[in-house]
Structure formats: structure tokens, C-alpha cells
Design an enzyme around this catalytic site. Structure first.
Site, PDB file in Angstrom:
ATOM      1  N   HIS A   1      -1.028   8.360   6.756  1.00  6.84           N
ATOM      2  CA  HIS A   1      -0.056   7.819   7.712  1.00  6.84           C
ATOM      3  C   HIS A   1       0.780   8.899   8.380  1.00  6.84           C
ATOM      4  CE1 HIS A   1      -0.572   3.562   7.081  1.00  6.84           C
ATOM      5  NE2 HIS A   1      -0.623   3.757   5.784  1.00  6.84           N
TER       6      HIS A   1
ATOM      7  N   HIS B   1       0.664   6.985   2.238  1.00  2.00           N
ATOM      8  CA  HIS B   1      -0.141   8.163   1.898  1.00  2.00           C
ATOM      9  C   HIS B   1      -0.277   9.100   3.088  1.00  2.00           C
ATOM     10  CE1 HIS B   1      -3.644   6.593   4.032  1.00  2.00           C
ATOM     11  NE2 HIS B   1      -3.283   5.418   3.557  1.00  2.00           N
TER      12      HIS B   1
ATOM     13  N   LYS C   1       0.870  -1.191   0.000  1.00  5.08           N
ATOM     14  CA  LYS C   1       0.000   0.000   0.000  1.00  5.08           C
ATOM     15  C   LYS C   1       0.899   1.229   0.000  1.00  5.08           C
ATOM     16  CE  LYS C   1      -4.164  -1.685   0.217  1.00  5.08           C
ATOM     17  NZ  LYS C   1      -4.804  -2.155   1.429  1.00  5.08           N
TER      18      LYS C   1
HETATM   19  N1  ARG Z   1      -1.486  -1.401   9.886  1.00  5.65           N
HETATM   20  C1  ARG Z   1      -2.587  -0.858  10.619  1.00  5.65           C
HETATM   21  C2  ARG Z   1      -3.323   0.161   9.762  1.00  5.65           C
HETATM   22  O1  ARG Z   1      -2.730   0.761   8.877  1.00  5.65           O
HETATM   23  C3  ARG Z   1      -2.183  -0.184  11.891  1.00  5.65           C
HETATM   24  C4  ARG Z   1      -1.566  -1.111  12.896  1.00  5.65           C
HETATM   25  C5  ARG Z   1      -1.509  -0.481  14.239  1.00  5.65           C
HETATM   26  N2  ARG Z   1      -0.861  -1.280  15.215  1.00  5.65           N
HETATM   27  C6  ARG Z   1      -1.386  -2.346  15.807  1.00  5.65           C
HETATM   28  N3  ARG Z   1      -0.657  -3.001  16.669  1.00  5.65           N
HETATM   29  N4  ARG Z   1      -2.619  -2.748  15.564  1.00  5.65           N
HETATM   30  O2  ARG Z   1      -4.485   0.418  10.012  1.00  5.65           O
END
Ligand code: ARG
Length: 549
Positions: A118, A115, A112
Site C-alpha cells: 500500500h 502492508h 487486512k
Molecule cells: N481496496 C482496493 C484494493 O486494495 C483499492 C480500491 C481503489 N479504489 C477504487 N475506487 N476502486 O485493491
């Protein structure tokens, strides 16, 4: 940090016979503190006026004057005494020494784009990382990669059908995105595609070397792009262990849940029922696949066992609030006392120029493009303001990127944000460039004066109203940093930096620095302390401090 509040607090506690003290309230003129005595009347069987008067008479503190007024106990700190204690070495205040803090932030998803959505998690987490470290904590910065899920099976089958190695190597993430969109569109028409994708994702899970090899390639492409952004933002991570690492650790969590009779089966799925106001946590789907929360549970145990954290922060958007509430609740039901040490550090939405961003359907704004636009604009402004500047290119990078980051970290994190490039780059506004410019101005004053640090400084020369305002803010800087850590709020640091610049500029205009003698030395010393504090503070919120601008 010389702690006046603590001294006052302890003295008052003693003369009031251990009465529970209300918070000491800093009054309007900062560094004067005030304690209302009305609360103690019942306990001490005296009127608030008498209590305040008796206490004022009994309290003897060096450099702090205690006075009673209408039932209030007022403290005034004497200027010269304050100034003599105001300049502790920067970074020496380390109240979190011996504590370990895990910070989960940025946590990008494989294949991904990086963007604008983030931005907040990345800069809030990155800044908290620096802030906690500065306060002496042992910090573990974790990029909990989104590298698990059936979508990668889809990506591989799209690549097998329509992809080409050469094109992937050339176009990287853009190619992956296009393949993914194409997979999405065509799988709506062609059911075979979904079945194929499932097969590929099973192959990834079972460790098939071809499937894993492709997936690792996608991962490398994504991380290469992310790391380029991290470098520009002065951000580092200590761990890139992502969701896939925890997939085979979910069954150990299920064992714990079973031991406490918490794991229920519902329509073939494994769930944990939570409090009435929360839907159950889904651990495993009926087809046996683990879910996001299950891998987060495994990750929580892993962090607890390996890092023995005192706190574990998750810097994640507010729309995942329920997820974290459920996660912490399951750990609580499991009887883990450290569930109380986990915090969801949430934040609001970001839009750019009034346009709200959705990650779907090509409507993406890459963070690196936003940074580039800011750097371009900064370069234009710098060329105009200072055409003879030598390292224009690197200064423009520091100022442009810094403007975006500073803007993101200027308001409280829960507030939704609308990013406007021109505002963020306004050199006269409450912005990163304004703070950076004030720093460069301090440096130029010091360079022109040929300033060298000396020991013999007559600090009493800093007692003018304008200089004293600066001294007070500098003396209190450590406390601002600490409060930013405790509230998970880097904006406390950014705001403090702007304030220091404002009072410094007032001082600069009111008190001529190059006035000769011991006063000049003291004023240059103050200027040097402002410069050092600004540079240190900027580093805590991820900004560079160019020497010239
Ligand atoms: N990758 C996830 C997202 O972009 C966020 C992860 C956050 N950390 C976790 N331990 N859940 O939504």
C-alpha cells in the site's frame, strides 16, 4: 512565476502572423529558448533563415534577446533581468484555483494489514493531494475503504467459533489476520463454515445489530492502525466512505443502465457488454450480490454529484488497469461526458531487497515495520554524525520515514521498485536525507550569520555562474510543481529538490557566503530562498524538514 516562455510565445505568434507554433524548446543552457522556423516556410513563402532573421529583428522584449541562427530563432534571457523577476513568493502560483480534484488513494481493506504493497498508492496520492492544494485546487482526498464482501461474514463466523473479545482487544489486527487464515484453512475441510459465513454476511447487509457491531469493531481496529501510519506520513483524508456505503446505490446505477438498454442478463448475472477488446463489466452476480465495479460506478456518480469534480484520480496499482478501463467505458456508454475527466493513476510493483511480496499466507511485510527499521537505522547514523544533537529521536523519525517516502517518490511511478534501506538512507545519495541535510545546512549558515530578511538586496550580486544556476532552478520551481500535477508524477518535485541541493552545494563551495557587504547579503538571501524552497518542496512530497541534523 514570471513566465518568459509565454512572453516569447506571444511575441513570436504576432510576428509570424499567427502561424501554428511548435512547442518552444528549451535549449541546453536552460532559460534560453529556441524555435525552429522550418515548419513555417511553406505557409509564409519564405526560407526558414529569412523567417528567423525577420522575426529576430521585429521582436522587442524587455530583458530577452532574440537572435536568428541557421533557421532557428534563439532567445537569451539577460541574467540581471531574469534575476530581478526570479523570486516570487512561494506558493503564490495558483493556476488551479476554482478547480475541484477528487483523489482516491490508499483505500485500505478492512481486517487486512497495512502492508508495503500500500506504500505507493498512499504516498503518491498523499503527495498529489498536497501538490494540487498548493496550486490552488480544492482537493477531496478519498480513502475508498474495502469494507464490503463475503469475507467479513467469514471473519465473523471465525470469531464466533474461535475468537475471544479480550484477545481481540489486546492483539487487534494480528488476531483478525489469524482468525481469517484459520477460517480459510478450515473452510476447505468443513463446508458448514462457508454457509455460516454467508449467513453472517447477509446479516451485516440487512443491518443486524450484532453483526454490524462486530464488523464496525473490525473496521475501527483496521483504521486505528492505518491512521497511525498516515500520521507518520503526514497524510490526511477528507472522506473515508468505503464500498459498503455504495452497496445500496447500485440499483440507481442499474436504472440508468436500463434506461439506455445497456444492462444485459447472462446466465443469471447482470452485465454490461463493452468494446470488443474488453470483457463485459459484471454488475451483479446471479445470487444478487453487487460487484466491485458496480460499487465503483455508484461511487463515481456520488463524487460527481457531491463534489462536482473537474478531475477524479484513482491512484491504484497497474494490475487494476482493466478494471478502470471498464469503469470509464461504462460511464462513456452511459453518455457521461465527465467520464473523460477520470484518470487511473497507475504505478508499478514494489519489492524489498529483491524479494517480491505477495499479500497472501502470512508472507506480509507491514509498512510500519519498514518505517521502524528505517527510523532505527537513521537514529544510528545521526548518533554517529551529530552526537550532540538535541532532539535526536524526532529527527530520526523524520529522516527515517522521509527516506522511505522519498525513495518511493523518486522514480517515475510506473517503474517497478526495489527498495533497499541502505540506499534510501545514504546521506550523500539522491535521497530524502540528502535534501533534508542540505536544508539543515542552509539553516545553520543563516543562524550563524544572524540572517534577517531585508528589502534592500542587490540581486545583481547573484550573477556569478554558480549563483545563477541556483536562481534559475528556484525561479522554475513552480513550473516543476505544476508539471508534477499535470503528469500525476510527484517524482518531478523530488528530482527537482535534489537538483537544487546539488547546485546549491556547488555554489556554497565556489562562492564564499560570508564575504561581507552587499554581496554577502545577497548570498544569504539566496541561501534563505533555497531553504524555504526545500522546506516547501519537501512538504509537497510528505517529508519533514528538521532544522538541525
Ligand atoms: N481496496 C482496493 C484494493 O486494495 C483499492 C480500491 C481503489 N479504489 C477504487 N475506487 N476502486 O485493491
Amino acid at each position: 512565476m514570471y513566465d518568459y516562455k509565454k512572453q516569447i510565445y506571444e511575441a513570436v505568434k504576432e510576428v509570424l502572423n499567427g502561424a501554428e507554433l511548435a512547442d518552444i524548446v528549451p535549449s541546453d543552457a536552460f532559460c534560453d529558448y529556441c524555435i525552429p522556423c522550418f515548419k513555417f516556410a511553406k505557409l509564409l513563402h519564405k526560407s526558414p533563415m529569412v523567417i528567423a532573421a525577420d522575426a529576430a529583428a521585429a521582436i522587442k522584449l524587455d530583458g530577452i534577446k532574440a537572435e536568428a541562427l541557421n533557421g532557428y530563432l534563439n532567445f537569451t534571457i539577460e541574467r540581471e533581468a531574469f534575476i530581478s523577476h526570479a523570486f516570487a513568493p512561494l506558493g503564490a502560483y495558483r493556476p488551479l484555483e476554482g478547480k475541484t480534484v477528487c483523489i482516491d488513494y490508499s483505500s485500505v481493506n478492512i481486517a487486512k494489514p497495512f502492508h508495503i504493497g500500500h506504500l505507493m498508492t498512499t504516498v503518491i496520492g498523499g503527495s498529489l493531494h498536497k501538490i494540487y492544494k498548493a496550486l490552488g485546487a480544492n482537493v477531496v482526498g478519498i480513502n475508498h475503504l474495502g469494507d464490503f464482501g463475503t469475507q467479513f461474514g467469514g471473519l465473523i463466523s471465525a470469531y464466533m467459533r474461535w475468537g475471544e473479545e479480550k484477545r481481540l482487544d489486546e492483539r487487534g489486527l494480528d488476531e483478525l489476520l489469524e482468525l481469517y487464515v484459520r477460517y480459510h484453512n478450515e473452510s476447505e475441510k468443513d463446508a458448514a463454515l462457508a454457509a455460516e459465513a454467508r449467513e453472517w454476511s447477509q446479516k451485516i447487509e440487512s443491518g443486524d445489530s450484532y453483526a454490524v457491531g462486530l464488523f464496525e469493531k473490525f473496521k475501527a481496529i483496521t483504521l486505528e492502525q492505518a491512521k497511525r501510519v498516515y500520521k507518520r506520513l503526514n497524510i490526511e483524508f477528507d472522506s473515508y466512505l468505503g464500498e459498503s456505503f455504495y452497496a445500496d446505490k447500485v440499483s440507481a446505477v442499474e436504472d440508468k443502465l436500463n434506461a439506455k438498454h445497456l444492462l444485459k442478463t447472462s446466465e443469471g448475472a447482470k452485465i454490461v457488454e463493452l468494446a470488443d477488446d474488453m470483457p463485459p463489466a459484471l454488475i451483479r452476480r446471479s445470487d444478487g450480490a453487487s460487484l466491485y465495479i458496480a460499487r465503483d460506478l455508484a461511487a463515481a456518480y456520488y463524487r460527481r454529484d457531491n463534489y462536482k469534480f473537474d478531475k477524479c484520480l484513482y491512484v491504484v496499482a497497474s494490475h487494476q488497469a482493466l478494471h478502470f478501463k471498464q469503469l470509464f467505458k461504462v460511464l462513456e456508454l452511459l453518455g457521461e461526458p465527465w467520464a473523460a475527466d477520470m484518470v487511473h493513476v497507475s504505478y508499478g510493483m514494489v519489492s524489498v531487497e529483491g524479494m517480491s511480496l505477495s499479500t497472501r499466507r502470512g508472507n506480509v511485510l507491514y509498512l510500519s515495520d519498514v518505517l521502524d527499521a528505517a527510523v532505527d537505522k537513521a537514529a544510528g547514523i545521526i548518533a554517529e554524525r551529530n552526537p550532540l544533537l538535541e532532539d535526536k529521536k524526532s529527527v530520526a523519525e523524520s529522516v527515517g520515514v522521509g527516506a522511505v517516502v522519498f525513495d518511493a517518490l523518486y522514480d517515475g511511478r510506473l517503474k517497478d521498485k526495489n527498495f533497499v534501506l541502505d540506499n534510501a538512507l545514504n546521506f550523500d545519495g539522491e535521497t530524502g536525507p540528502y535534501v533534508q541535510y542540505t536544508y539543515a545546512r542552509c539553516r545553520s549558515v543563516l543562524n550563524k550569520a544572524g540572517y534577517k530578511a531585508t528589502k534592500n538586496i542587490d540581486l545583481s550580486a547573484l550573477a556569478s555562474d554558480e549563483a545563477y544556476e541556483v536562481v534559475k532552478l528556484l525561479a522554475d520551481f513552480d513550473e516543476a510543481v505544476y508539471s508534477a500535477a499535470v503528469k500525476y508524477e510527484p517524482s518531478i518535485v523530488s528530482r527537482r529538490l535534489v537538483k537544487i541541493c546539488q547546485v546549491f552545494n556547488r555554489f556554497y563551495n565556489a562562492d564564499r557566503i560570508m564575504c561581507g557587504g552587499t554581496v554577502q547579503t545577497a548570498r544569504l538571501y539566496l541561501t534563505a530562498r533555497v531553504a524555504d524552497t526545500l522546506k516547501y518542496g519537501l512538504s509537497l512530497i510528505l517529508l519533514d524538514a528538521p532544522e538541525r541534523m
